[in-house]
Design an enzyme around this catalytic site. Structure first.
Site, short mmCIF file in Angstrom:
data_model
loop_
_atom_site.label_atom_id
_atom_site.label_comp_id
_atom_site.label_asym_id
_atom_site.label_seq_id
_atom_site.Cartn_x
_atom_site.Cartn_y
_atom_site.Cartn_z
N HIS A 149 0.87 -1.18 0.00
CA HIS A 149 0.00 0.00 0.00
C HIS A 149 0.91 1.23 0.00
O HIS A 149 2.01 1.19 0.56
CB HIS A 149 -0.83 -0.05 1.29
CG HIS A 149 -1.94 0.95 1.37
ND1 HIS A 149 -1.73 2.26 1.73
CD2 HIS A 149 -3.26 0.83 1.14
CE1 HIS A 149 -2.89 2.91 1.73
NE2 HIS A 149 -3.84 2.05 1.38
N ASP A 230 2.88 -4.37 8.13
CA ASP A 230 1.66 -3.61 7.93
C ASP A 230 0.50 -4.59 8.11
O ASP A 230 0.21 -5.39 7.23
CB ASP A 230 1.67 -2.99 6.53
CG ASP A 230 0.33 -2.39 6.15
OD1 ASP A 230 -0.60 -2.43 6.98
OD2 ASP A 230 0.21 -1.89 5.01
N GLN A 233 -4.70 -5.27 7.18
CA GLN A 233 -5.73 -6.17 6.64
C GLN A 233 -5.72 -7.53 7.34
O GLN A 233 -6.46 -8.43 6.94
CB GLN A 233 -5.54 -6.37 5.12
CG GLN A 233 -5.68 -5.11 4.29
CD GLN A 233 -7.11 -4.56 4.26
OE1 GLN A 233 -8.06 -5.20 4.71
NE2 GLN A 233 -7.26 -3.35 3.74
N LYS A 256 -10.83 -0.19 10.36
CA LYS A 256 -11.04 -1.42 9.57
C LYS A 256 -11.45 -2.59 10.47
O LYS A 256 -11.65 -3.70 10.00
CB LYS A 256 -9.75 -1.77 8.81
CG LYS A 256 -9.39 -0.76 7.73
CD LYS A 256 -8.21 -1.22 6.94
CE LYS A 256 -7.49 -0.09 6.24
NZ LYS A 256 -8.13 0.33 4.98
N CYS A 396 -4.69 2.43 -3.73
CA CYS A 396 -3.42 2.91 -3.15
C CYS A 396 -2.29 1.91 -3.40
O CYS A 396 -1.38 1.79 -2.55
CB CYS A 396 -3.56 3.20 -1.66
SG CYS A 396 -4.74 4.49 -1.30
N1 PMP Z 1 -1.99 -0.82 4.49
C1 PMP Z 1 -2.95 -1.56 3.94
C2 PMP Z 1 -2.64 -2.96 3.49
C3 PMP Z 1 -4.23 -1.02 3.79
O1 PMP Z 1 -5.19 -1.76 3.23
C4 PMP Z 1 -4.48 0.30 4.23
C5 PMP Z 1 -5.85 0.93 4.08
N2 PMP Z 1 -6.44 0.73 2.83
C6 PMP Z 1 -3.43 1.02 4.80
C7 PMP Z 1 -2.21 0.42 4.93
C8 PMP Z 1 -3.61 2.43 5.30
O2 PMP Z 1 -4.53 2.49 6.32
P1 PMP Z 1 -5.08 3.91 6.85
O3 PMP Z 1 -5.53 4.66 5.64
O4 PMP Z 1 -6.19 3.53 7.75
O5 PMP Z 1 -3.96 4.58 7.55
#
Ligand code: PMP
Length: 451
Positions: A149, A230, A233, A256, A396
């Site tokens: 991401h 990270d 998910q 999430k 993203c």
């Molecule tokens: N890493 C992953 C794998 C994600 O799916 C996301 C959110 N789509 C993020 C990081 C970023 O999370 P946040 O926007 O809540 O900071």
């Protein structure tokens, strides 16, 4: 087979009973006014999950009964707010099996948690603010993957730029989304000081082999190399035990996992956190402040400058209680089955390619896909008309999409409140959208033939 989970929680999520009218709007009055009413089918939980009333009630309760600033006042309200805020930290610590509550830093989300680490290790105070020595130095290597991401890419680009460290990427070359352990091993050596990878991909749905990744880093990288996960998910969907993972940091987002927006957390080993320099200065994160210098508090206060997101942290605590009440194993097992069902049903849709692991491989309950006939954003728009909320875009993950040869994809992502019937409704809407676009293309051909 656990078909009772989603029906048993549906009443906890009032938004999931909302209806959708033919004007393409959520019908908040719950009257049909002669419009073609459809049930809202929410398949975008990888972007953000819905919130149970247990969480929204906790937020209201806090604001109505206990609202006050934390850690400061000598009065009863402030003590109560502080107790609830710190209680939420205990809940997060227990949820991920941290060795100490001091290892949980509240952040605004996973992005903020990753930025905290990347900034802290790359600015002039370095890991040891007393000696002013940088942890990341010119020539050191940071290893991430092409599948990350953006929030696990851009902070490392910034850290590399700041320090002269070199950013290396494990290629995401296969559509099956398998983590390339050989390529990874080839990149890890004595110069490797930091590795940051995702636990579960928000596009591929693949689950990365963390044991092997940790083993490769610990036996080949610099002896003080650090590993970050990270876990955005994974934490909402499975039991995550930070002590058995063998990494040094994890980042996750509350929104999430049924919690409010604006709150997430960084878990880090206590000793490492206390050797890192604070990345933001302000109230609460200090021991002493003089005109020419300051000394810093230990973690977690060290990294929580200013008034924190008190209500949101308490809301996250409530979401953890809620998830624990259902049971993370039960949630995970239910979702494994749902994921398999979604993957199989998509496999049968003509002209659709699903990104990530093939049918039969364990995956997260999300599928990103492309259709030969319809652009992802048209898919999103047409499914929305049917009351089915999916996401379209690069999610993203531009480098990953580029590596796979696409600019965008559509994504359906599920949580424990979704059912196989939701998947069926999604597939029906998808097939009819693809059918409609294919017939237009066919009609176009006919017109061309006529002329
Ligand atoms: N890493 C992953 C794998 C994600 O799916 C996301 C959110 N789509 C993020 C990081 C970023 O999370 P946040 O926007 O809540 O900071």
């Amino acid at each position: 087979r656990d078909s009772t989970l989603a029906p048993s929680v549906l009443n906890d999520f009032p938004i999931l009973s909302k209806q959708f009218d033919s004007d393409g709007k959520i019908n908040h009055n719950d009257d049909d006014n002669g419009k073609n009413i459809k049930r809202l089918i929410y398949l975008d939980s990888a972007a953000t999950s819905q919130k149970p009333t247990a969480v929204t009630d906790a937020l209201t309760r806090y604001y109505e009964r206990s609202n006050s600033n934390v850690h400061r006042g000598a009065h009863a309200l402030s003590r109560e707010a502080t107790e609830q805020y710190e209680d939420a930290r205990d809940k997060v610590a227990n949820f991920v099996n941290a060795a100490s509550r001091n290892e949980i830093i509240f952040t605004s989300g996973a992005t903020d948690a990753i930025n905290l680490v990347a900034t802290s290790l790359s600015h002039t105070c370095g890991r040891d603010p007393l000696q002013g020595e940088l942890y990341l130095k010119a020539g050191d290597e940071i290893v991430i993957t092409e599948a990350e991401h953006h929030s696990n890419i851009v902070p490392w680009q910034m850290a590399a730029k700041r320090t002269g460290a070199i950013l290396k990427y494990v290629p995401a070359c296969s559509k099956s989304g398998e983590f390339d352990l050989n390529a990874f091993k080839g990149l890890i050596g004595p110069q490797t000081k930091f590795v940051s990878v995702q636990h579960v991909s928000n596009v591929l749905g693949s689950i990365n082999p963390i044991d092997s990744i940790v083993e490769i880093v610990r036996s080949n990288a610099a002896s003080d190399a650090l590993i970050m996960l990270d876990a955005c998910q994974s934490v909402p969907h499975m039991k995550v035990d930070v002590q058995s993972l063998g990494v040094d940091f994890i980042a996750a987002s509350g929104h999430k996992m049924c919690g409010p927006t604006g709150i997430g957390f960084l878990w880090g080993k206590e000793e490492i956190l206390n050797s890192m320099s604070p990345y933001r200065g302000g109230g609460e994160m200090i021991d002493e402040v003089y005109m020419d210098y300051s000394t810093y508090a230990q973690a977690p206060a060290r990294f929580e400058a200013g008034t924190p997101a008190i209500a949101q942290a308490i809301g996250l605590g409530a979401s953890i209680d809620y998830l624990n009440n259902i049971g993370m194993d039960r949630i995970h097992n239910y979702e494994v089955e749902l994921a398999d069902y979604l993957r199989r049903r998509l496999d049968d849709v003509k002209g659709v390619t699903v990104l990530g692991p093939p049918v039969g491989t364990e995956r997260a309950a999300l599928c990103a896909f492309v259709s030969e006939a319809v652009h992802p954003s048209d898919l999103g728009t047409f499914l929305d008309i049917e009351g089915v909320a999916i996401r379209a875009g690069h999610h993203c993950c531009q480098p990953l999409h580029r590596a796979l040869g696409y600019s965008h994809s559509a994504r359906a992502s599920l949580y424990f409140y979704n059912t196989k019937e939701d998947v069926d409704a999604f597939i029906t809407a998808l097939e009819s959208t693809i059918g409609f676009f294919s017939s237009l293309a066919g009609g176009g051909d006919e017109r061309t033939n006529e002329s």
